[in-house]
Design a protein around this motif. Structure first.
Motif, PDB file in Angstrom:
ATOM      1  N   ASN A 132      -0.659  44.635 -30.709  1.00  0.00           N
ATOM      2  CA  ASN A 132      -2.100  44.442 -30.554  1.00  0.00           C
ATOM      3  C   ASN A 132      -2.756  44.404 -31.926  1.00  0.00           C
ATOM      4  O   ASN A 132      -2.302  45.062 -32.869  1.00  0.00           O
ATOM      5  N   SER A 158      -7.237  50.531 -30.739  1.00  0.00           N
ATOM      6  CA  SER A 158      -6.279  49.439 -30.917  1.00  0.00           C
ATOM      7  C   SER A 158      -4.836  49.940 -30.930  1.00  0.00           C
ATOM      8  O   SER A 158      -3.929  49.248 -30.466  1.00  0.00           O
ATOM      9  N   LEU A 178      -3.706  50.599 -27.371  1.00  0.00           N
ATOM     10  CA  LEU A 178      -3.524  49.357 -26.613  1.00  0.00           C
ATOM     11  C   LEU A 178      -2.180  48.709 -26.961  1.00  0.00           C
ATOM     12  O   LEU A 178      -1.525  48.126 -26.087  1.00  0.00           O
ATOM     13  N   MET A 224       0.898  47.741 -24.410  1.00  0.00           N
ATOM     14  CA  MET A 224       1.599  46.447 -24.369  1.00  0.00           C
ATOM     15  C   MET A 224       3.107  46.678 -24.337  1.00  0.00           C
ATOM     16  O   MET A 224       3.835  45.981 -23.624  1.00  0.00           O
ATOM     17  N   SER A 228      -1.507  41.492 -26.689  1.00  0.00           N
ATOM     18  CA  SER A 228      -2.834  41.490 -26.080  1.00  0.00           C
ATOM     19  C   SER A 228      -3.548  40.175 -26.354  1.00  0.00           C
ATOM     20  O   SER A 228      -3.122  39.372 -27.191  1.00  0.00           O
ATOM     21  N   GLU A 229      -4.662  39.968 -25.650  1.00  0.00           N
ATOM     22  CA  GLU A 229      -5.443  38.753 -25.882  1.00  0.00           C
ATOM     23  C   GLU A 229      -6.059  38.738 -27.278  1.00  0.00           C
ATOM     24  O   GLU A 229      -6.323  37.673 -27.836  1.00  0.00           O
ATOM     25  N   ILE A 271      -7.214  43.066 -18.817  1.00  0.00           N
ATOM     26  CA  ILE A 271      -7.122  42.213 -20.011  1.00  0.00           C
ATOM     27  C   ILE A 271      -5.969  41.225 -19.832  1.00  0.00           C
ATOM     28  O   ILE A 271      -5.011  41.482 -19.086  1.00  0.00           O
ATOM     29  N   VAL A 281      -2.684  39.446 -20.792  1.00  0.00           N
ATOM     30  CA  VAL A 281      -1.474  39.805 -21.529  1.00  0.00           C
ATOM     31  C   VAL A 281      -0.600  38.560 -21.651  1.00  0.00           C
ATOM     32  O   VAL A 281      -0.535  37.738 -20.731  1.00  0.00           O
TER      33      VAL A 281
END
Length: 285
Positions: free
Chosen positions: A196, A220, A223, A227, A239-240, A267, A269
């Motif tokens: 991420n 972050s 996140l 992932m 992540s996006e 979100i 992925v």
């Protein structure tokens, strides 16, 4: 100069204390001779006399001897000083990578600790080597995985791409390693990687007198770990946020909106399946 009798501060060169009227002198540490307060060298033996400090901290110190030295508490003697002090931090945009061996506990459950180490250590080494190859920092090694940063402390504009190059290299090397294990009659391993990109506050946390950890703090980081948990063994999930920065440089497969723990809204992925048509200067080199 601080008066030895009453502790009052006096100006440099004063002969008598402004607080109690006592005579001020600078006693030589070498021969013990009482010199006048303004003296810089001993009148009897010539040894230097040093006056240090100004204002409230002003005191005369003869070389080799300090009378009633000030006590300066250190963080080692008093850990609360470091704990309570506001840590230095710097806001940065970084790419965070988590990688681990999927099912490592089950893999080594029936193995002798030395046998387990002989399987896990080479896997950890190939992860670490991949990060270092693209100028990333391994912030922490966690037994069966690693936590790495790209973009700090070494700044690179293409840190998202560097993180994914490292992730792809990890997967390539881990497949080769799994084939060697399989050929030796051992259970193969597979790793999963999560990435991420986002803002964090990075700071150094002192572990002891000689070592410090470079630690990112922010949503972050968590996140990226999510992932990793979503990635199937042998894959890379991003992540996006990272997707927007690497689109075109890598072949990406959309996995759709996903509910992630700690995030209020689902979100998007993506899975990284290989290199894309675009090339960075790093890849061309």
């Amino acid at each position: 100069m601080r008066c030895p009798s009453c502790g009052s501060d006096n100006r440099v060169g004063a002969l008598f204390c402004v607080g109690c009227g006592a005579k001020l002198d600078a006693r030589c540490a070498k021969c013990g001779f009482e010199n006048p307060a303004h003296a810089r060298f001993c009148e009897r033996c010539g040894a230097p006399l040093i006056t240090q400090g100004t204002g409230e901290a002003q005191r005369s110190i003869a070389i080799g001897k300090t009378a009633n030295p000030p006590v300066i508490p250190s963080a080692v003697e008093n850990p609360e000083l470091e704990t309570n002090a506001p840590p230095d931090g710097e806001r940065k945009t970084v790419t965070v990578l988590f990688a681990d061996i999927k099912g490592s506990m089950e893999l080594i459950e029936d193995l002798d600790p030395e046998e387990a180490r002989a399987i896990v250590d080479p896997a950890l080494k190939l992860m670490i080597d991949a990060v270092h190859r693209y100028d990333g920092l391994v912030a922490q090694s966690m037994g069966d995985g690693i936590f790495a940063l790209f973009g700090a402390p070494i700044a690179h504009e293409d840190h998202p791409q560097r993180a994914l190059y490292a992730a792809l290299r990890m997967q390539d090397e881990s497949r080769r390693y799994a084939n060697r294990l399989r050929a030796d009659g051992k259970s193969p391993i597979s790793i999963r990687v999560g990435v991420n990109t986002g803002e964090v506050v990075v700071r150094s946390v002192r572990k002891d007198a000689d070592h410090s950890d470079y630690v990112p703090v922010g949503h972050s980081t968590g996140l990226a770990e999510r992932m990793q948990a979503l990635a199937i063994p042998g894959s890379i999930a991003i992540s996006e946020h990272t997707h927007k920065l690497v689109e075109g440089y890598f072949a990406l497969k959309a996995l759709g909106p996903t509910k992630v723990k700690g995030v209020s809204e689902p979100i998007n992925v993506y899975e990284v399946t290989g290199l894309g048509p675009l090339r960075t200067r790093l890849q061309r080199s």
